[in-house]
Write a protein that holds these residues in place. Structure first.
Motif, PDB file in Angstrom:
ATOM      1  N   UNK A   1       0.942  -1.328  -0.055  1.00  0.00           N
ATOM      2  CA  UNK A   1      -0.039  -0.020   0.002  1.00  0.00           C
ATOM      3  C   UNK A   1       0.957   1.164   0.170  1.00  0.00           C
ATOM      4  N   UNK A   2       0.171   2.229  -0.004  1.00  0.00           N
ATOM      5  CA  UNK A   2       0.954   3.537  -0.097  1.00  0.00           C
ATOM      6  C   UNK A   2       0.608   4.497   1.056  1.00  0.00           C
ATOM      7  N   UNK A   3       1.796   5.463   1.610  1.00  0.00           N
ATOM      8  CA  UNK A   3       1.686   6.126   2.805  1.00  0.00           C
ATOM      9  C   UNK A   3       0.868   7.312   2.676  1.00  0.00           C
ATOM     10  N   UNK A   4      -0.128   7.703   3.386  1.00  0.00           N
ATOM     11  CA  UNK A   4      -0.868   9.142   3.468  1.00  0.00           C
ATOM     12  C   UNK A   4      -0.320  10.043   4.414  1.00  0.00           C
ATOM     13  N   UNK A   5      -1.330  10.551   4.963  1.00  0.00           N
ATOM     14  CA  UNK A   5      -0.971  11.499   6.349  1.00  0.00           C
ATOM     15  C   UNK A   5      -0.448  10.704   7.552  1.00  0.00           C
ATOM     16  N   UNK A   6      -0.412  11.587   8.585  1.00  0.00           N
ATOM     17  CA  UNK A   6      -0.012  11.048   9.811  1.00  0.00           C
ATOM     18  C   UNK A   6      -0.704  11.672  10.896  1.00  0.00           C
ATOM     19  N   UNK A   7      -1.057  11.071  12.175  1.00  0.00           N
ATOM     20  CA  UNK A   7      -1.624  11.691  13.297  1.00  0.00           C
ATOM     21  C   UNK A   7      -0.930  11.430  14.639  1.00  0.00           C
ATOM     22  N   UNK A   8      -0.875  12.451  15.424  1.00  0.00           N
ATOM     23  CA  UNK A   8      -0.196  12.083  16.820  1.00  0.00           C
ATOM     24  C   UNK A   8      -1.179  11.061  17.834  1.00  0.00           C
ATOM     25  N   UNK A   9      -0.516   9.947  18.180  1.00  0.00           N
ATOM     26  CA  UNK A   9      -1.369   9.070  18.897  1.00  0.00           C
ATOM     27  C   UNK A   9      -0.552   8.862  20.273  1.00  0.00           C
ATOM     28  N   UNK A  10      -0.436   9.772  21.274  1.00  0.00           N
ATOM     29  CA  UNK A  10       0.239   9.637  22.305  1.00  0.00           C
ATOM     30  C   UNK A  10      -0.321   8.514  23.262  1.00  0.00           C
ATOM     31  N   UNK A  11       0.960   7.721  23.913  1.00  0.00           N
ATOM     32  CA  UNK A  11       0.367   6.695  24.849  1.00  0.00           C
ATOM     33  C   UNK A  11       1.257   7.038  26.342  1.00  0.00           C
ATOM     34  N   UNK A  12       1.038   6.427  27.252  1.00  0.00           N
ATOM     35  CA  UNK A  12       1.888   6.788  28.553  1.00  0.00           C
ATOM     36  C   UNK A  12       3.252   6.555  28.192  1.00  0.00           C
ATOM     37  N   UNK A  13       3.639   5.441  27.728  1.00  0.00           N
ATOM     38  CA  UNK A  13       4.872   5.017  27.556  1.00  0.00           C
ATOM     39  C   UNK A  13       5.690   5.819  26.373  1.00  0.00           C
ATOM     40  N   UNK A  14       5.137   6.165  25.533  1.00  0.00           N
ATOM     41  CA  UNK A  14       5.375   7.007  24.346  1.00  0.00           C
ATOM     42  C   UNK A  14       4.338   8.296  24.228  1.00  0.00           C
ATOM     43  N   UNK A  15       4.799   9.158  24.573  1.00  0.00           N
ATOM     44  CA  UNK A  15       3.602  10.419  24.571  1.00  0.00           C
ATOM     45  C   UNK A  15       3.975  11.061  23.211  1.00  0.00           C
ATOM     46  N   UNK A  16       5.032  10.636  22.259  1.00  0.00           N
ATOM     47  CA  UNK A  16       5.291  11.472  21.093  1.00  0.00           C
ATOM     48  C   UNK A  16       5.104  10.316  20.114  1.00  0.00           C
ATOM     49  N   UNK A  17       4.073   9.413  20.070  1.00  0.00           N
ATOM     50  CA  UNK A  17       4.114   8.459  19.398  1.00  0.00           C
ATOM     51  C   UNK A  17       3.134   8.697  18.076  1.00  0.00           C
ATOM     52  N   UNK A  18       3.539   8.421  16.847  1.00  0.00           N
ATOM     53  CA  UNK A  18       3.094   8.750  15.568  1.00  0.00           C
ATOM     54  C   UNK A  18       2.526   7.543  14.633  1.00  0.00           C
ATOM     55  N   UNK A  19       1.293   7.753  14.218  1.00  0.00           N
ATOM     56  CA  UNK A  19       0.744   6.591  13.548  1.00  0.00           C
ATOM     57  C   UNK A  19       0.645   7.231  11.933  1.00  0.00           C
ATOM     58  N   UNK A  20       0.455   6.334  11.016  1.00  0.00           N
ATOM     59  CA  UNK A  20       0.249   7.023   9.620  1.00  0.00           C
ATOM     60  C   UNK A  20      -0.790   6.197   9.190  1.00  0.00           C
ATOM     61  N   UNK A  21      -1.484   6.820   7.891  1.00  0.00           N
ATOM     62  CA  UNK A  21      -2.564   6.275   7.336  1.00  0.00           C
ATOM     63  C   UNK A  21      -1.967   5.543   5.978  1.00  0.00           C
ATOM     64  N   UNK A  22      -2.574   4.332   5.826  1.00  0.00           N
ATOM     65  CA  UNK A  22      -2.265   3.488   4.713  1.00  0.00           C
ATOM     66  C   UNK A  22      -3.664   3.575   3.514  1.00  0.00           C
TER      67      UNK A  22
END
Length: 386
Positions: A293-314
């Protein structure tokens, strides 16, 4: 359909049949790869000869759809129908409105600046984007085919009577066309034909053009590009290959300072950009669940362990439909860069008996045939197993 061939230094050679390419891959003589959605092979050793035939590319410009045909005297190698880049004008307008609103908010008494574009030759961004898209397709074809000539249908805008200034710079198409011609001459020879010439050649061959310009049929736009290429190289009086691939450019948004409309609390979130969590947008990746698949945008999905976690849309390679918004970048394996979607249009092609063939003509090898009465039809080749 034929398979493009390149040597060890990525110099294009004459295309081959899918059957021969399959034997080369099994014996280790060639390595398969994809070039922007087209299956190709790269030779692992020096070819027996480097003789090439004249190959022409017919280009049929359009406002919504465009046609490209790669053809030699004996074969039609590739038909491409592309979607035109028609969103730049709206993007520029949004950018202009945001800039004016921002200056009005921050510096309402700002003194006007001098217009730096007065009396300067400049191609409008929307027009330049359209011609740059055609140039990108032409450059892509020169990387996989030994192209000798481009045959372009010369478009002309309507002139006004006694409109000297209008007729000189009346249409951005005229300005962009001249820039495109100067760039295309760096790649190969250039031949131009008028729209009336294309019509007469199409009528002389008895070919009909569809009125539905937005359809993905051969008769919509590729019929004109085929006629232009056949005018230069000759060899056929009817198209013997009407299979085509549809190329859709991806619409990217430039990075903005903030969104045009603020959210609750007068918060203006970020918007746009071409990088998503380390991946360039449009890049082809392989995901363990969704596959290629190909990469689209991204969103900030913070967690307690990783406050700066990012996820991408496919997104799906064939339809562009979004598959997920919560893909982790560490689970995605990069494969290739891409800025468009290339899909094959499923059509059956009749073997035309009107082609100028030698007496020792043999059917195309590597295709799978299905006899229907006394006629022979070519179906799409099965995927090559590596």
């Amino acid at each position: 359909m034929f398979v493009p061939v390149v040597d060890k230094n990525n110099h294009p050679l004459m295309p081959t049949t899918p059957g021969r390419a399959k034997r080369w891959i099994k014996s280790g003589k060639a390595t398969p790869f994809f070039k922007k959605g087209v299956f190709c092979v790269q030779l692992n050793k020096e070819p027996s000869n480097r003789n090439t035939q004249p190959i022409a590319v017919g280009v049929d410009p359009g406002s919504k759809r465009e046609g490209f045909t790669v053809k030699s005297k004996m074969h039609t190698y590739l038909n491409i129908q592309t979607h035109a880049v028609d969103w730049v004008k709206d993007h520029v307008e949004v950018c202009r409105n945001m800039r004016r609103a921002r200056r009005f908010r921050n510096t309402p008494c700002r003194q006007n600046r001098k217009n730096r574009l007065v009396n300067k030759q400049k191609i409008p961004p929307s027009t330049k984007a359209r011609w740059q898209w055609k140039l990108r397709i032409c450059k892509w074809l020169t990387l996989i085919f030994p192209i000798s000539t481009f045959v372009v249908e010369d478009i002309k805008a309507k002139a006004w009577k006694n409109g000297r200034k209008w007729n000189l710079m009346f249409s951005p198409l005229e300005v962009g066309k001249k820039w495109f011609y100067s760039e295309i001459k760096r790649l190969a020879n250039l031949e131009t034909r008028t729209g009336n010439d294309t019509y007469q050649m199409r009528e002389s061959l008895g070919l009909k053009k569809s009125r539905n310009k937005l359809s993905n049929n051969f008769s919509a736009h590729c019929v004109d590009s085929w006629v232009l290429a056949n005018w230069f190289v000759g060899g056929h009086i009817k198209p013997e290959n009407t299979q085509l691939i549809e190329v859709i450019p991806l619409e990217f948004h430039r990075r903005q300072l903030h969104r045009l409309q603020h959210s609750t609390g007068h918060i203006r979130s970020r918007y746009g950009g071409t990088i998503s969590a380390g991946f360039k947008r449009g890049s082809v990746i392989k995901h363990p669940k969704f596959g290629f698949c190909y990469v689209g945008g991204w969103t900030l999905s913070p967690t307690k362990k990783d406050p700066s976690r990012k996820t991408i849309s496919l997104h799906c390679l064939n339809t562009g439909k979004r598959l997920t918004q919560n893909a982790l970048p560490m689970k995605c394996k990069f494969k290739a860069y891409s800025s468009w979607i290339a899909t094959a249009v499923k059509t059956a092609v009749r073997l035309s008996s009107t082609a100028i063939k030698p007496s020792s003509f043999q059917p195309y090898r590597g295709f799978f045939y299905e006899d229907i009465g006394t006629e022979c039809w070519i179906e799409q080749p099965k995927e090559l197993s590596v």
